[in-house]
Design an enzyme around this catalytic site. Structure first.
Site, PDB file in Angstrom:
ATOM      1  N   HIS A  64       0.797  -1.283   0.064  1.00  9.87           N
ATOM      2  CA  HIS A  64      -0.066   0.147  -0.073  1.00  9.87           C
ATOM      3  C   HIS A  64       0.838   1.439   0.083  1.00  9.87           C
ATOM      4  O   HIS A  64       0.149   2.444   0.065  1.00  9.87           O
ATOM      5  CB  HIS A  64      -0.973  -0.099   1.223  1.00  9.87           C
ATOM      6  CG  HIS A  64      -2.265   0.600   1.024  1.00  9.87           C
ATOM      7  ND1 HIS A  64      -2.551   1.791   1.839  1.00  9.87           N
ATOM      8  CD2 HIS A  64      -3.177   0.845   0.132  1.00  9.87           C
ATOM      9  CE1 HIS A  64      -3.578   2.524   1.382  1.00  9.87           C
ATOM     10  NE2 HIS A  64      -4.145   1.427   0.526  1.00  9.87           N
ATOM     11  N   LYS A  71       2.719   4.427  -1.122  1.00  9.99           N
ATOM     12  CA  LYS A  71       2.746   5.400  -2.394  1.00  9.99           C
ATOM     13  C   LYS A  71       3.783   6.528  -2.124  1.00  9.99           C
ATOM     14  O   LYS A  71       4.045   7.489  -1.618  1.00  9.99           O
ATOM     15  CB  LYS A  71       1.413   6.340  -2.344  1.00  9.99           C
ATOM     16  CG  LYS A  71       0.189   5.452  -2.160  1.00  9.99           C
ATOM     17  CD  LYS A  71      -1.053   6.170  -1.820  1.00  9.99           C
ATOM     18  CE  LYS A  71      -2.131   5.044  -1.569  1.00  9.99           C
ATOM     19  NZ  LYS A  71      -2.027   4.656  -0.146  1.00  9.99           N
ATOM     20  N   ASP A  96      16.808  10.029  -8.440  1.00 11.48           N
ATOM     21  CA  ASP A  96      17.945  10.318  -8.324  1.00 11.48           C
ATOM     22  C   ASP A  96      18.552  10.006  -6.779  1.00 11.48           C
ATOM     23  O   ASP A  96      19.602  10.468  -6.358  1.00 11.48           O
ATOM     24  CB  ASP A  96      18.753  11.618  -8.795  1.00 11.48           C
ATOM     25  CG  ASP A  96      18.332  12.033 -10.138  1.00 11.48           C
ATOM     26  OD1 ASP A  96      18.328  10.794 -10.908  1.00 11.48           O
ATOM     27  OD2 ASP A  96      18.133  13.164 -10.663  1.00 11.48           O
TER      28      ASP A  96
END
Length: 231
Positions: free
Chosen positions: A149, A151, A156
């Site tokens: 779950h 996000k 870089d």
């Protein structure tokens, strides 16, 4: 007259001290004015954008007088621009990954030589699986009973984007979401560590479901077509 001589000598010394101090101050100021001072990145993007951005307007000119789409830069577009600035790597850990605009930006970065790695949940990748795997992006999925779950995205290895926003077109347009952006090393390192842990854990996992899925982006394209035809 001796006291006058001493007073003059003292004034001369004081004057020299002031002059030297002034010269040193000017040299220090000049040196630091020429140095580039990098301010830390700390930014928040709030959603919803309030609709979908007009592709014609984005390209430079919308020919439709009564176009109902957005004619200004959206936060979804700002996310896309951050992806386009990547020079070395993009690591994405995302529960839902279906926004065509952001997927295309990942694919384009891959084509330019940027290393793109994606960790996602096997229950939510179906609509995008074919597109990103055919483009050659490295994808690993969580095939465990648990839900992946997270996000977040790391650019870089230095800039972190995280928050409630899943990469869906409708979410950016209409949901109340947020994305926090930072380059605070301690925070970025924690997410780098989590990504590497999941990347190793799901090595060899290629069970991606390819069931047909109505993409939000397909719905958006149909809506754009209809709204332009009516204008």
């Amino acid at each position: 007259m001796t006291w006058l001589w001493k007073a003059a000598a003292a004034m001369s010394i004081s004057t020299n001290i002031v002059i030297v101090s002034y010269i040193l101050y000017q040299l220090w100021t000049s040196k630091h004015e020429t140095e580039e001072i990098e301010e830390p990145v700390a930014r928040v993007l709030m959603f919803p954008d309030g609709g979908y951005q007009c592709n014609y307007w984005t390209a430079g000119n919308c020919p439709y007088e009564h176009c109902t789409l957005l004619h200004h830069k959206t936060n979804k577009t700002r996310l896309k621009e951050l992806l386009e600035r990547a020079e070395k790597s993009i690591d994405v850990c995302m529960f839902v990954l279906s926004c065509a605009v952001l997927l295309d930006a990942l694919i384009e970065a891959h084509r330019k030589g940027v290393q793109v790695r994606i960790v996602c949940d096997n229950m939510k990748i179906s609509g995008s699986a074919y597109k990103i795997t055919e483009a050659g992006l490295d994808v690993r999925v969580d095939i465990s009973p648990s839900t992946m779950h997270h996000k977040f995205m790391i650019i870089d290895n230095e800039v972190l984007l995280t928050g409630s926003y899943n990469w869906t077109a409708s979410g950016a347009a209409y949901n109340r979401e947020n994305v926090f952006i930072t380059d605070e090393k301690y925070v970025v390192d924690q997410f780098n560590g989590e990504f590497e842990k999941l990347w190793i854990k799901f090595e060899g996992s290629s069970e991606i479901r390819y069931e047909p899925l109505t993409s939000c982006e397909v719905i958006r394209n149909r809506f754009v077509h209809r709204s332009h035809d009516k204008s």
